[in-house]
Design a protein around this motif. Structure first.
Motif, PDB file in Angstrom:
ATOM      1  N   SER A  21     109.481 -16.471 -24.302  1.00  0.00           N
ATOM      2  CA  SER A  21     108.384 -17.124 -25.000  1.00  0.00           C
ATOM      3  C   SER A  21     107.490 -17.821 -23.986  1.00  0.00           C
ATOM      4  O   SER A  21     107.952 -18.283 -22.940  1.00  0.00           O
ATOM      5  CB  SER A  21     108.914 -18.155 -25.989  1.00  0.00           C
ATOM      6  OG  SER A  21     109.698 -17.544 -26.981  1.00  0.00           O
ATOM      7  N   SER A  30      93.683 -18.105 -28.315  1.00  0.00           N
ATOM      8  CA  SER A  30      93.313 -17.047 -29.258  1.00  0.00           C
ATOM      9  C   SER A  30      92.173 -16.166 -28.759  1.00  0.00           C
ATOM     10  O   SER A  30      92.046 -15.031 -29.191  1.00  0.00           O
ATOM     11  CB  SER A  30      92.945 -17.654 -30.614  1.00  0.00           C
ATOM     12  OG  SER A  30      91.828 -18.517 -30.470  1.00  0.00           O
ATOM     13  N   MET A  34      96.248 -12.103 -22.674  1.00  0.00           N
ATOM     14  CA  MET A  34      97.457 -12.703 -22.118  1.00  0.00           C
ATOM     15  C   MET A  34      98.321 -11.612 -21.504  1.00  0.00           C
ATOM     16  O   MET A  34      98.255 -10.447 -21.903  1.00  0.00           O
ATOM     17  CB  MET A  34      98.242 -13.432 -23.202  1.00  0.00           C
ATOM     18  CG  MET A  34      97.488 -14.551 -23.893  1.00  0.00           C
ATOM     19  SD  MET A  34      97.147 -15.943 -22.800  1.00  0.00           S
ATOM     20  CE  MET A  34      98.821 -16.550 -22.470  1.00  0.00           C
ATOM     21  N   SER A  55      94.973  -8.866 -30.349  1.00  0.00           N
ATOM     22  CA  SER A  55      96.235  -8.155 -30.582  1.00  0.00           C
ATOM     23  C   SER A  55      96.034  -6.713 -31.003  1.00  0.00           C
ATOM     24  O   SER A  55      96.930  -6.102 -31.598  1.00  0.00           O
ATOM     25  CB  SER A  55      97.083  -8.869 -31.657  1.00  0.00           C
ATOM     26  OG  SER A  55      97.416 -10.177 -31.251  1.00  0.00           O
ATOM     27  N   SER A  71     103.860  -9.527 -27.728  1.00  0.00           N
ATOM     28  CA  SER A  71     103.208  -9.921 -28.967  1.00  0.00           C
ATOM     29  C   SER A  71     102.695 -11.339 -28.816  1.00  0.00           C
ATOM     30  O   SER A  71     103.024 -12.035 -27.854  1.00  0.00           O
ATOM     31  CB  SER A  71     104.170  -9.818 -30.145  1.00  0.00           C
ATOM     32  OG  SER A  71     105.282 -10.680 -29.972  1.00  0.00           O
ATOM     33  N   ARG A  72     101.891 -11.757 -29.772  1.00  0.00           N
ATOM     34  CA  ARG A  72     101.349 -13.107 -29.717  1.00  0.00           C
ATOM     35  C   ARG A  72     101.215 -13.661 -31.119  1.00  0.00           C
ATOM     36  O   ARG A  72     101.013 -12.914 -32.086  1.00  0.00           O
ATOM     37  CB  ARG A  72     100.003 -13.122 -28.994  1.00  0.00           C
ATOM     38  CG  ARG A  72      98.895 -12.346 -29.694  1.00  0.00           C
ATOM     39  CD  ARG A  72      97.687 -12.170 -28.784  1.00  0.00           C
ATOM     40  NE  ARG A  72      97.100 -13.443 -28.403  1.00  0.00           N
ATOM     41  CZ  ARG A  72      96.275 -13.616 -27.378  1.00  0.00           C
ATOM     42  NH1 ARG A  72      95.941 -12.590 -26.610  1.00  0.00           N
ATOM     43  NH2 ARG A  72      95.775 -14.809 -27.112  1.00  0.00           N
ATOM     44  N   ASP A  73     101.309 -14.975 -31.203  1.00  0.00           N
ATOM     45  CA  ASP A  73     101.086 -15.696 -32.450  1.00  0.00           C
ATOM     46  C   ASP A  73     100.027 -16.739 -32.135  1.00  0.00           C
ATOM     47  O   ASP A  73     100.338 -17.809 -31.601  1.00  0.00           O
ATOM     48  CB  ASP A  73     102.394 -16.344 -32.929  1.00  0.00           C
ATOM     49  CG  ASP A  73     102.241 -17.006 -34.279  1.00  0.00           C
ATOM     50  OD1 ASP A  73     101.096 -17.349 -34.664  1.00  0.00           O
ATOM     51  OD2 ASP A  73     103.266 -17.201 -34.947  1.00  0.00           O
ATOM     52  N   ASN A  74      98.781 -16.412 -32.427  1.00  0.00           N
ATOM     53  CA  ASN A  74      97.696 -17.326 -32.067  1.00  0.00           C
ATOM     54  C   ASN A  74      97.787 -18.644 -32.841  1.00  0.00           C
ATOM     55  O   ASN A  74      97.360 -19.689 -32.339  1.00  0.00           O
ATOM     56  CB  ASN A  74      96.351 -16.658 -32.303  1.00  0.00           C
ATOM     57  CG  ASN A  74      96.038 -15.610 -31.240  1.00  0.00           C
ATOM     58  OD1 ASN A  74      96.594 -15.628 -30.140  1.00  0.00           O
ATOM     59  ND2 ASN A  74      95.150 -14.687 -31.573  1.00  0.00           N
ATOM     60  N   THR A  78     101.305 -19.064 -28.886  1.00  0.00           N
ATOM     61  CA  THR A  78     102.486 -18.590 -28.161  1.00  0.00           C
ATOM     62  C   THR A  78     102.416 -17.074 -27.964  1.00  0.00           C
ATOM     63  O   THR A  78     101.928 -16.354 -28.832  1.00  0.00           O
ATOM     64  CB  THR A  78     103.769 -18.954 -28.934  1.00  0.00           C
ATOM     65  OG1 THR A  78     103.821 -20.367 -29.109  1.00  0.00           O
ATOM     66  CG2 THR A  78     105.009 -18.504 -28.179  1.00  0.00           C
ATOM     67  N   VAL A  79     102.922 -16.652 -26.823  1.00  0.00           N
ATOM     68  CA  VAL A  79     103.034 -15.238 -26.508  1.00  0.00           C
ATOM     69  C   VAL A  79     104.505 -14.921 -26.266  1.00  0.00           C
ATOM     70  O   VAL A  79     105.245 -15.754 -25.731  1.00  0.00           O
ATOM     71  CB  VAL A  79     102.206 -14.886 -25.251  1.00  0.00           C
ATOM     72  CG1 VAL A  79     102.346 -13.410 -24.902  1.00  0.00           C
ATOM     73  CG2 VAL A  79     100.746 -15.239 -25.470  1.00  0.00           C
ATOM     74  N   TYR A  80     104.912 -13.724 -26.640  1.00  0.00           N
ATOM     75  CA  TYR A  80     106.313 -13.337 -26.512  1.00  0.00           C
ATOM     76  C   TYR A  80     106.441 -12.043 -25.706  1.00  0.00           C
ATOM     77  O   TYR A  80     105.532 -11.223 -25.650  1.00  0.00           O
ATOM     78  CB  TYR A  80     106.926 -13.108 -27.895  1.00  0.00           C
ATOM     79  CG  TYR A  80     106.830 -14.297 -28.807  1.00  0.00           C
ATOM     80  CD1 TYR A  80     105.813 -14.388 -29.756  1.00  0.00           C
ATOM     81  CD2 TYR A  80     107.756 -15.335 -28.719  1.00  0.00           C
ATOM     82  CE1 TYR A  80     105.708 -15.481 -30.587  1.00  0.00           C
ATOM     83  CE2 TYR A  80     107.659 -16.433 -29.557  1.00  0.00           C
ATOM     84  CZ  TYR A  80     106.643 -16.500 -30.486  1.00  0.00           C
ATOM     85  OH  TYR A  80     106.546 -17.592 -31.311  1.00  0.00           O
ATOM     86  N   CYS A  96     104.160 -15.983 -17.328  1.00  0.00           N
ATOM     87  CA  CYS A  96     103.147 -15.800 -18.345  1.00  0.00           C
ATOM     88  C   CYS A  96     101.792 -16.141 -17.724  1.00  0.00           C
ATOM     89  O   CYS A  96     101.702 -17.057 -16.898  1.00  0.00           O
ATOM     90  CB  CYS A  96     103.449 -16.736 -19.518  1.00  0.00           C
ATOM     91  SG  CYS A  96     102.248 -16.715 -20.837  1.00  0.00           S
TER      92      CYS A  96
END
Length: 126
Positions: A21, A30, A34, A55, A71-74, A78-80, A96
């Motif tokens: 993470s 966002s 990344m 994405s 993947s990412r969760d804006n 967070t980026v995974y 990262c």
């Protein structure tokens, strides 16, 4: 400038999985492409995986294609990096990185990424 903190590294056996993470603070990511890079002591830092700001596009190094997923969760900033079927050659410090400028085309070049985390160690034993 955004601050990036990686987590999730560790020592695993060949074939195992890990999920890294990258939590960002100080600025929303966002609008930024990344990426994950990795570095083995004595070698250059190399590109592993990247994801564009929307994405809609991802890109992987040939060495990890089919095994790693970015993947990412804006909303969570967070980026995974999901890493499956790990191999000893995946052993490295994973970093990262956030692109220096918003939007733009996703690249694999280190110079295009201006913010970096401190890294997290991934060790895969044979």
């Amino acid at each position: 400038q955004v601050q990036l903190v990686e987590s999730g590294g560790g020592l695993v056996q060949t074939g195992a999985s890990l999920r890294l993470s990258c939590a960002a603070s100080g600025r929303t990511i966002s609008r930024y492409n990344m990426a994950w890079f990795r570095q083995v002591s004595g070698k250059e830092r190399e590109f592993v995986a990247g994801i564009n700001y929307g994405s809609t596009h991802t890109y992987y190094a040939d060495s990890v294609k089919g095994r790693f997923s970015i993947s990412r969760d804006n909303a969570e900033n967070t980026v995974y990096l999901q890493m499956n079927s790990l191999k000893p050659e995946d052993t490295a410090v994973y970093y990262c990185a956030a692109a220096s400028y918003p939007f733009g085309v996703l690249t694999t070049r280190r110079v295009d990424f201006g913010s970096w985390g401190q890294g997290t160690q991934v060790t895969v034993s044979s």
